[in-house]
Structures are given as structure tokens and as C-alpha cells.
Design a protein around this motif. Structure first.
Motif, PDB file in Angstrom:
ATOM      1  N   THR A  39      -6.280  -5.478  -3.887  1.00 40.44           N
ATOM      2  CA  THR A  39      -4.857  -5.301  -4.209  1.00 40.44           C
ATOM      3  C   THR A  39      -4.150  -4.407  -3.207  1.00 40.44           C
ATOM      4  O   THR A  39      -2.926  -4.269  -3.289  1.00 40.44           O
ATOM      5  CB  THR A  39      -4.693  -4.700  -5.618  1.00 40.44           C
ATOM      6  OG1 THR A  39      -5.392  -3.449  -5.692  1.00 40.44           O
ATOM      7  CG2 THR A  39      -5.224  -5.641  -6.675  1.00 40.44           C
ATOM      8  N   THR A  40      -4.868  -3.804  -2.283  1.00 37.79           N
ATOM      9  CA  THR A  40      -4.229  -3.002  -1.239  1.00 37.79           C
ATOM     10  C   THR A  40      -3.701  -3.952  -0.174  1.00 37.79           C
ATOM     11  O   THR A  40      -4.454  -4.487   0.642  1.00 37.79           O
ATOM     12  CB  THR A  40      -5.230  -2.008  -0.619  1.00 37.79           C
ATOM     13  OG1 THR A  40      -5.710  -1.130  -1.645  1.00 37.79           O
ATOM     14  CG2 THR A  40      -4.578  -1.192   0.477  1.00 37.79           C
ATOM     15  N   SER A  41      -2.414  -4.179  -0.192  1.00 38.33           N
ATOM     16  CA  SER A  41      -1.816  -5.159   0.716  1.00 38.33           C
ATOM     17  C   SER A  41      -0.414  -4.703   1.099  1.00 38.33           C
ATOM     18  O   SER A  41       0.143  -3.759   0.537  1.00 38.33           O
ATOM     19  CB  SER A  41      -1.737  -6.535   0.040  1.00 38.33           C
ATOM     20  OG  SER A  41      -0.894  -6.483  -1.100  1.00 38.33           O
TER      21      SER A  41
ATOM     22  N   TYR B  45       0.832  -1.191   0.000  1.00 31.30           N
ATOM     23  CA  TYR B  45       0.000   0.000   0.000  1.00 31.30           C
ATOM     24  C   TYR B  45       0.874   1.251   0.000  1.00 31.30           C
ATOM     25  O   TYR B  45       1.942   1.270   0.626  1.00 31.30           O
ATOM     26  CB  TYR B  45      -0.957   0.036   1.209  1.00 31.30           C
ATOM     27  CG  TYR B  45      -0.639  -0.824   2.403  1.00 31.30           C
ATOM     28  CD1 TYR B  45      -1.480  -1.869   2.749  1.00 31.30           C
ATOM     29  CD2 TYR B  45       0.464  -0.588   3.209  1.00 31.30           C
ATOM     30  CE1 TYR B  45      -1.229  -2.648   3.861  1.00 31.30           C
ATOM     31  CE2 TYR B  45       0.728  -1.366   4.314  1.00 31.30           C
ATOM     32  CZ  TYR B  45      -0.109  -2.392   4.645  1.00 31.30           C
ATOM     33  OH  TYR B  45       0.147  -3.181   5.745  1.00 31.30           O
ATOM     34  N   PRO B  46       0.454   2.333  -0.699  1.00 36.35           N
ATOM     35  CA  PRO B  46      -0.803   2.531  -1.431  1.00 36.35           C
ATOM     36  C   PRO B  46      -0.623   2.516  -2.953  1.00 36.35           C
ATOM     37  O   PRO B  46      -1.314   3.229  -3.667  1.00 36.35           O
ATOM     38  CB  PRO B  46      -1.204   3.934  -0.980  1.00 36.35           C
ATOM     39  CG  PRO B  46       0.105   4.661  -0.877  1.00 36.35           C
ATOM     40  CD  PRO B  46       1.143   3.631  -0.486  1.00 36.35           C
ATOM     41  N   VAL B  47       0.352   1.718  -3.448  1.00 35.72           N
ATOM     42  CA  VAL B  47       0.667   1.727  -4.876  1.00 35.72           C
ATOM     43  C   VAL B  47      -0.538   1.304  -5.709  1.00 35.72           C
ATOM     44  O   VAL B  47      -0.823   1.904  -6.757  1.00 35.72           O
ATOM     45  CB  VAL B  47       1.877   0.807  -5.153  1.00 35.72           C
ATOM     46  CG1 VAL B  47       2.083   0.633  -6.649  1.00 35.72           C
ATOM     47  CG2 VAL B  47       3.134   1.390  -4.517  1.00 35.72           C
ATOM     48  N   ALA B  48      -1.282   0.292  -5.264  1.00 34.52           N
ATOM     49  CA  ALA B  48      -2.425  -0.189  -6.040  1.00 34.52           C
ATOM     50  C   ALA B  48      -3.486   0.897  -6.196  1.00 34.52           C
ATOM     51  O   ALA B  48      -4.076   1.049  -7.271  1.00 34.52           O
ATOM     52  CB  ALA B  48      -3.033  -1.420  -5.370  1.00 34.52           C
ATOM     53  N   ALA B  49      -3.712   1.673  -5.135  1.00 33.54           N
ATOM     54  CA  ALA B  49      -4.693   2.762  -5.221  1.00 33.54           C
ATOM     55  C   ALA B  49      -4.232   3.841  -6.190  1.00 33.54           C
ATOM     56  O   ALA B  49      -5.033   4.407  -6.943  1.00 33.54           O
ATOM     57  CB  ALA B  49      -4.942   3.360  -3.843  1.00 33.54           C
TER      58      ALA B  49
ATOM     59  N   LEU C 148      -5.588   9.485  -2.468  1.00 31.87           N
ATOM     60  CA  LEU C 148      -5.271   9.119  -3.847  1.00 31.87           C
ATOM     61  C   LEU C 148      -6.522   9.004  -4.712  1.00 31.87           C
ATOM     62  O   LEU C 148      -6.478   9.249  -5.923  1.00 31.87           O
ATOM     63  CB  LEU C 148      -4.502   7.801  -3.871  1.00 31.87           C
ATOM     64  CG  LEU C 148      -3.068   7.843  -3.333  1.00 31.87           C
ATOM     65  CD1 LEU C 148      -2.526   6.446  -3.143  1.00 31.87           C
ATOM     66  CD2 LEU C 148      -2.177   8.620  -4.283  1.00 31.87           C
ATOM     67  N   LEU C 149      -7.637   8.616  -4.111  1.00 35.03           N
ATOM     68  CA  LEU C 149      -8.873   8.417  -4.872  1.00 35.03           C
ATOM     69  C   LEU C 149      -9.788   9.636  -4.822  1.00 35.03           C
ATOM     70  O   LEU C 149     -10.915   9.574  -5.325  1.00 35.03           O
ATOM     71  CB  LEU C 149      -9.628   7.194  -4.335  1.00 35.03           C
ATOM     72  CG  LEU C 149      -8.885   5.852  -4.365  1.00 35.03           C
ATOM     73  CD1 LEU C 149      -9.769   4.753  -3.792  1.00 35.03           C
ATOM     74  CD2 LEU C 149      -8.428   5.501  -5.775  1.00 35.03           C
TER      75      LEU C 149
END
Length: 401
Positions: free
Chosen positions: A115-117, A87-91, A305-306
């Protein structure tokens, strides 16, 4: 919210030394762990998007990802980067895909949810070795954490069932590899930036993001500390004690759970440093719960990020809660069977040196991240094969879907 902010400010005035110490610990966590682990992946992900490599993998993985997780094939790249970088690359990648209209709202929410792990370097180097002082626990934590992520992905495929899927854009109907290269080439032409411009913008944007991440870690570290000093968290401790008593886990782990609710690193460290008399399985289960929950610091990073998208926070929050409970339950279920894989001498890993975290990350990054990604896609391929077989059987007996 205004009263809450005022209360936090008053607590900072009342406990300045505690606030300063917590801020210094937060900065240390950011500089020693998060910056070297996340910044390279932020830059690389920007460059890969600019070169169209994400679109290349999207075309290749689309026949697998859609039936298994109901997300476009381009989500497979997010799965790989999310599991490898944490986290937080997937976001961040999901928000970029949404901006480019490669995923819709429901697909983006499914993608971020599973995918947030945690990245494998943090799971092994910081948690297993640094906090629990036992590298053999890494395989148990990895099975619980990443296995729980894949289960969340399967559950989230039912989220937004009435939404229409994003169409995969193809320039021709040729072979899969040719279509993948054509998609990459078209994406590169659409981006249009030179290599120098792409690199400089990737570094600048990654710097901005990594400072946001660091600021959130420091902020939540300070808030947790001053609220604890002010005895405001006592009510939360009573609630956590009740939950732990109901599950049969030791009450001494309530401090770790409370810390983990706010910041994953502080919570995982508290779980690892819990009294040695406690059952190791209980401490590892709480560590897995904290890793899968992510802490409010990670949640704030995801929301930040979102913020420019229409993706909602509530599906992510529910997925984190379920993932946390699943991971803890998986640890308790597999604890005895996995004991045969534990070894007091972790010869399968390079030596982790806490005094030189950057070099340790570089030595561990490729083999560990590659193993996690390969294992994840092996499971996904198995799920796709099972789906294809069941669909074939269903059609043979007269089904239409």
C-alpha cells in the motif's frame, strides 16, 4: 555511521552553496507538493480512526481481504487511503492499527509493503504533466505503478505463512451491515474523545508528522547534492551504468536513477528532463521504477513511522525493490498496446496549474483519487471472485481446503 555523518558534515563545509541550494529545493518540494497533498489526509485519517469508520470498513471488507491478501478487512481502508494519499499515509495508518492490536506483525508488514505507493495527484500533476509534459502518460504510469502494487500484495500473502491471523472482533452474528455499524459504534465509545479534542489532536499530530516528512526530504536532498559535488557517488554511477547496459536502457538515465535512489521527486524530474533524443518508453520506465522504489527519503519516513512497532524494515525493502523492477517491466511490456489510449489533448483531466498547486490539487483530488480507488477495488473483487471459484472447484473434486 559516525564516520559517514562526519564525512557528510565535511562535505557541507566544503560545498556550502550546493548544500544551501539543495535545501531550498527540498523546502520548495515540501511546501508546493507534499504539504498540500499529505496534510489533509493525515488529519482525515486521524479523525476517521477516532470515529470508528475504519472499523466499519474493516468488518465489511474482511471476507474479501483475508482470502486475497491475507490481511484483515480493516486493511482495505489502508489500501484506499494509501492509493489515494500516497506515501507515507499507509505506513501511518498501519502503525496505528498495530498499536490498537488490529493487525499483527506479519499482517502489518504485508500491508505496508503493497500500500506504500504514490498518490494519483502526484503521478498525474507532478510527474506526467510537470516533469514529462504529457498527461497521456498518466494512464501508462498508473497501470504500471498500481498494477505492480497489487502484484506485490499477492506475492506478500506468502510472507509469514506460519503466523496466525488476527481475529476479527464481532459483537454479534447478525447481518454484515449491522455488525459493521456495531463495530464502528464500539470503536467510537472506546476512543472516548470529544469532537473538538479529536480535531485538535488530529491537527497537532499531523503537523508533527508533516514536518518530519519535510525534514527528511530536505535532508536527503542536501546529502545527495553534496555527495555528488564531492564525487563520492561516482562508484554508484558505475554500478548503475552496468545495470542499465545489461537491461539495454540508455546510460544517460543513470543520473535519474541515482537521484531517485535518494528522493523520488528529484529522480522523477531528472527522468522527465532527460535528453529528448532518448526513447520516451525508456524514460517512462525509469520514472515508474523511481515512483515504485520511493527513494531513501520515503524509506526513512516509513522507518520513522514504524519505529514504535515491531514491524521489520527488510520485508518492506525487498517489496520496494521487486515493485520497482515490476513497474519498469510493465511499462516496457504495455507501451505499444497502450499507445491507442494516448491523446495529445488530455480532455479527461482538469487543467493543472503549477503556479497554483493547492487549487490544482483540490480540482484533481476527488475524481482522480476516486477513480484509482474504484479501479483497485474492482481488481480486488475480481481476484476474490476467482479465488472463490477455484476454491469451489477444488472442494467439488474432493479437496478439504
Amino acid at each position: 555511521m559516525a564516520f559517514v555523518v562526519i564525512a557528510i558534515i565535511l562535505c557541507l563545509f566544503a560545498f556550502p552553496h550546493a548544500g544551501l541550494g539543495a535545501a531550498l529545493r527540498g523546502v520548495s518540494i515540501w511546501w508546493d507538493v507534499l504539504f498540500p497533498a499529505l496534510f489533509p489526509f493525515f488529519v482525515i485519517s486521524e479523525i476517521l480512526l477516532g470515529f470508528g469508520i475504519v472499523h466499519f470498513f474493516g468488518t465489511l471488507l474482511d471476507p474479501i481481504m483475508r482470502p486475497v491478501f491475507r490481511i484483515p478487512g480493516i486493511g482495505g481502508f489502508v489500501v484506499a487511503m494509501g492509493f489515494a494519499a500516497g506515501y507515507p499515509v499507509a505506513a501511518k495508518l498501519t502503525s496505528q492499527l498495530w498499536t490498537q492490536r488490529l493487525v499483527n506483525r506479519e499482517e502489518g508488514e504485508r500491508l505496508v509493503a503493497f500500500t506504500t505507493s504514490s498518490d494519483p495527484i502526484f503521478l498525474i500533476g507532478a510527474v506526467s504533466i510537470g516533469f514529462f509534459h504529457d498527461a497521456s502518460l498518466a494512464i501508462i504510469l498508473a497501470v504500471a505503478h498500481y498494477g505492480g502494487s497489487l502484484l506485490i500484495g499477492l506475492m506478500m500473502r506468502f510472507h509469514g505463512r506460519k503466523s496466525s491471523p488476527t481475529e476479527q472482533k464481532t459483537v454479534n452474528k447478525g447481518k454484515m451491515w449491522k455488525r459493521a455499524f456495531d463495530s464502528m459504534h464500539n470503536a467510537r465509545l472506546s476512543d472516548g474523545r470529544s469532537i473538538g479534542e479529536l480535531l485538535s489532536q488530529s491537527i497537532l499530530q499531523s503537523f508533527n508528522l508533516i514536518f518530519v516528512v519535510g525534514g527528511l526530504v530536505v535532508f536527503f536532498s542536501v546529502v545527495l547534492e553534496v555527495l555528488t559535488e564531492a564525487k563520492v557517488m561516482n562508484a554508484m554511477y558505475l554500478l548503475i551504468d552496468s545495470i542499465l547496459r545489461f537491461t539495454g536502457l540508455p546510460l544517460e538515465l543513470s543520473q535519474a536513477v541515482m537521484n531517485g535512489l535518494f528522493e523520488v521527486t528529484i529522480g522523477a524530474k531528472a527522468a522527465g528532463n532527460a535528453p529528448a533524443a532518448l526513447a520516451l518508453s525508456s524514460k517512462v520506465a525509469i520514472g515508474a521504477l523511481i515512483l515504485s522504489w520511493g527513494g531513501m527519503s520515503v524509506h526513512a519516513q516509513i522507518v520513522s513511522l514504524l519505529s514504535h512497532t515491531n514491524l521489520r524494515y527488510m520485508p518492506f525493502l525487498i517489496a520496494r525493490l521487486i515493485h520497482a523492477l515490476l513497474s519498469a517491466a510493465i511499462v516496457l511490456v504495455i507501451w505499444e498496446p497502450m499507445q491507442v489510449f494516448r491523446d495529445s489533448k488530455p480532455v479527461f483531466l482538469p487543467q493543472y496549474d503549477p503556479s497554483s498547486p493547492v487549487l490544482s490539487y483540490l480540482r484533481l483530488m476527488l475524481p482522480v483519487s476516486g477513480t484509482v480507488i474504484l479501479a483497485a477495488f474492482t481488481v480486488i473483487a475480481g481476484l476474490f471472485a476467482a479465488y472463490s471459484l477455484l476454491r469451489l472447484v477444488y472442494e467439488k473434486v474432493g479437496g478439504t481446503r
